[in-house]
Design a protein around this motif. Structure first.
Motif, PDB file in Angstrom:
ATOM      1  N   ARG A   1      -4.691   6.326   0.038  1.00  0.00           N
ATOM      2  CA  ARG A   1      -3.848   5.135  -0.067  1.00  0.00           C
ATOM      3  C   ARG A   1      -4.349   4.263  -1.216  1.00  0.00           C
ATOM      4  O   ARG A   1      -5.539   4.202  -1.512  1.00  0.00           O
ATOM      5  CB  ARG A   1      -3.844   4.345   1.249  1.00  0.00           C
ATOM      6  N   SER A   2      -3.395   3.587  -1.843  1.00  0.00           N
ATOM      7  CA  SER A   2      -3.714   2.735  -2.981  1.00  0.00           C
ATOM      8  C   SER A   2      -2.539   1.801  -3.234  1.00  0.00           C
ATOM      9  O   SER A   2      -1.415   2.052  -2.755  1.00  0.00           O
ATOM     10  CB  SER A   2      -4.010   3.577  -4.230  1.00  0.00           C
TER      11      SER A   2
ATOM     12  N   THR B   1       0.836  -1.193   0.000  1.00  0.00           N
ATOM     13  CA  THR B   1       0.000   0.000   0.000  1.00  0.00           C
ATOM     14  C   THR B   1       0.875   1.249   0.000  1.00  0.00           C
ATOM     15  O   THR B   1       1.850   1.327   0.755  1.00  0.00           O
ATOM     16  CB  THR B   1      -0.928   0.023   1.224  1.00  0.00           C
ATOM     17  N   TYR B   2       0.508   2.216  -0.843  1.00  0.00           N
ATOM     18  CA  TYR B   2       1.195   3.505  -0.914  1.00  0.00           C
ATOM     19  C   TYR B   2       0.249   4.593  -0.403  1.00  0.00           C
ATOM     20  O   TYR B   2      -0.976   4.526  -0.615  1.00  0.00           O
ATOM     21  CB  TYR B   2       1.624   3.820  -2.345  1.00  0.00           C
ATOM     22  N   THR B   3       0.811   5.600   0.243  1.00  0.00           N
ATOM     23  CA  THR B   3       0.022   6.703   0.798  1.00  0.00           C
ATOM     24  C   THR B   3       0.582   8.027   0.298  1.00  0.00           C
ATOM     25  O   THR B   3       1.798   8.249   0.357  1.00  0.00           O
ATOM     26  CB  THR B   3       0.048   6.672   2.338  1.00  0.00           C
TER      27      THR B   3
ATOM     28  N   THR C   1     -10.645   4.843   1.056  1.00  0.00           N
ATOM     29  CA  THR C   1      -9.193   5.033   0.973  1.00  0.00           C
ATOM     30  C   THR C   1      -8.733   6.450   1.278  1.00  0.00           C
ATOM     31  O   THR C   1      -7.529   6.685   1.411  1.00  0.00           O
ATOM     32  CB  THR C   1      -8.695   4.662  -0.436  1.00  0.00           C
TER      33      THR C   1
ATOM     34  N   PRO D   1       6.572   2.168  -0.168  1.00  0.00           N
ATOM     35  CA  PRO D   1       5.243   1.802   0.356  1.00  0.00           C
ATOM     36  C   PRO D   1       5.106   2.162   1.824  1.00  0.00           C
ATOM     37  O   PRO D   1       6.084   2.205   2.578  1.00  0.00           O
ATOM     38  CB  PRO D   1       5.178   0.286   0.127  1.00  0.00           C
ATOM     39  N   ALA D   2       3.877   2.411   2.222  1.00  0.00           N
ATOM     40  CA  ALA D   2       3.592   2.688   3.629  1.00  0.00           C
ATOM     41  C   ALA D   2       3.312   1.423   4.422  1.00  0.00           C
ATOM     42  O   ALA D   2       3.373   1.438   5.653  1.00  0.00           O
ATOM     43  CB  ALA D   2       2.385   3.627   3.739  1.00  0.00           C
ATOM     44  N   SER D   3       2.996   0.329   3.747  1.00  0.00           N
ATOM     45  CA  SER D   3       2.737  -0.927   4.441  1.00  0.00           C
ATOM     46  C   SER D   3       4.039  -1.513   4.966  1.00  0.00           C
ATOM     47  O   SER D   3       5.106  -1.317   4.373  1.00  0.00           O
ATOM     48  CB  SER D   3       2.059  -1.929   3.499  1.00  0.00           C
TER      49      SER D   3
ATOM     50  N   GLY E   1      -5.244  12.660   2.832  1.00  0.00           N
ATOM     51  CA  GLY E   1      -4.427  11.502   2.482  1.00  0.00           C
ATOM     52  C   GLY E   1      -5.224  10.465   1.728  1.00  0.00           C
ATOM     53  O   GLY E   1      -6.425  10.297   1.938  1.00  0.00           O
TER      54      GLY E   1
ATOM     55  N   THR F   1      -0.277  12.429   0.364  1.00  0.00           N
ATOM     56  CA  THR F   1      -0.976  13.439   1.167  1.00  0.00           C
ATOM     57  C   THR F   1      -0.881  14.800   0.488  1.00  0.00           C
ATOM     58  O   THR F   1       0.209  15.216   0.068  1.00  0.00           O
ATOM     59  CB  THR F   1      -0.372  13.530   2.581  1.00  0.00           C
TER      60      THR F   1
ATOM     61  N   ALA G   1      -2.640   6.855  -5.783  1.00  0.00           N
ATOM     62  CA  ALA G   1      -2.748   7.465  -4.457  1.00  0.00           C
ATOM     63  C   ALA G   1      -2.582   8.973  -4.541  1.00  0.00           C
ATOM     64  O   ALA G   1      -3.345   9.728  -3.912  1.00  0.00           O
ATOM     65  CB  ALA G   1      -1.706   6.858  -3.521  1.00  0.00           C
TER      66      ALA G   1
END
Length: 241
Positions: free
Chosen positions: A134-135, A63-65, A117, A179-181, A132, A67, A141
């Motif tokens: 996420r995708s 997952t990517y975020t 999301t 990625p944020a995950s 923000g 903002t 994203a």
């Protein structure tokens, strides 16, 4: 004509015969569990936890975020305090259907996807809104965050005459490079810590070794001095009686 085998009065019936063997098997397992060293419980918990965390990190989706930031600016006749208050209000409106419905065309995703999301956060000290998104695709994203931020600015502009506060784009969202995950190393470390904790709890809950009592005295052996002293008052009381 077949006859069933006769059973003697002292012999166990066929139905109850397996019960002692099952009890003996359970006692044998408990004995082996009790005799295991402490490091076996902790090592097994750490290994199992690390393996489970690594599997979770491999199978969980990436997952990517991204903002985007929007700033509330007081207009003519407005004041900074009112801008801060309206920033809080627009932060709650950012994820509502009225704003997401206008952003879905630019974001190229359905409203339901944006609702699940996209998030909006505000600060109690600054009139700023962080939008923000996420995708699994970093470009998507960023597009979703920018689309919702622009739709929010447009919605605030329709009421700027009455509220005397307008929203302006402060910083647009960029496609994230990482990625944020959590990755496999992080999930493995967390799993190892959790497994070690569970192994320690299992170590505390395992059956204890029975405490060895005093060995029986052989026939004709004299008791210990402490035992002789404790026996003398009883003999004295018997003589007095």
């Amino acid at each position: 004509m077949s006859t069933s085998p006769a059973t003697t009065p002292g012999s166990p019936s066929p139905a109850s015969a397996p019960a002692p063997s099952r009890r003996r098997a359970v006692l044998a397992r408990l004995t082996r569990l009790r005799n295991l060293p402490a490091w076996a419980f902790l090592g097994a918990g750490v290994l199992l936890g690390a393996g489970g965390g690594a599997v979770y990190g491999l199978v969980s989706p990436v997952t990517y975020t991204a903002t985007a930031y929007v700033l509330a600016v007081p207009g003519k006749g407005g004041d900074p305090a009112s801008a801060l208050g309206f920033a809080q209000a627009y932060g709650r409106v950012a994820t509502q259907l009225g704003v997401l419905g206008d952003a879905q065309v630019e974001a190229r995703v359905p409203v339901a996807t944006l609702r699940s999301t996209v998030t909006a956060e505000t600060s109690p000290d600054a009139p700023m809104i962080a939008v923000g998104a996420r995708s699994g695709d970093p470009e998507q994203a960023a597009d979703s965050a920018n689309a919702v931020a622009r739709a929010l600015v447009t919605a605030a502009g329709h009421n700027a005459t009455d509220t005397r506060v307008s929203l302006v784009s402060f910083s647009r969202a960029l496609a994230p490079s990482a990625p944020a995950s959590p990755g496999v190393p992080l999930t493995s470390g967390v799993g190892a810590c959790a497994g070690g904790l569970l192994g320690g709890l299992a170590l505390l809950a395992r059956p204890r070794r029975p405490l060895a009592g005093p060995a029986p005295l052989p026939a004709g052996a004299l008791p210990a001095p402490a035992e002789r002293k404790s026996a003398e008052p009883s003999r004295t009381s018997e003589t007095a009686s």
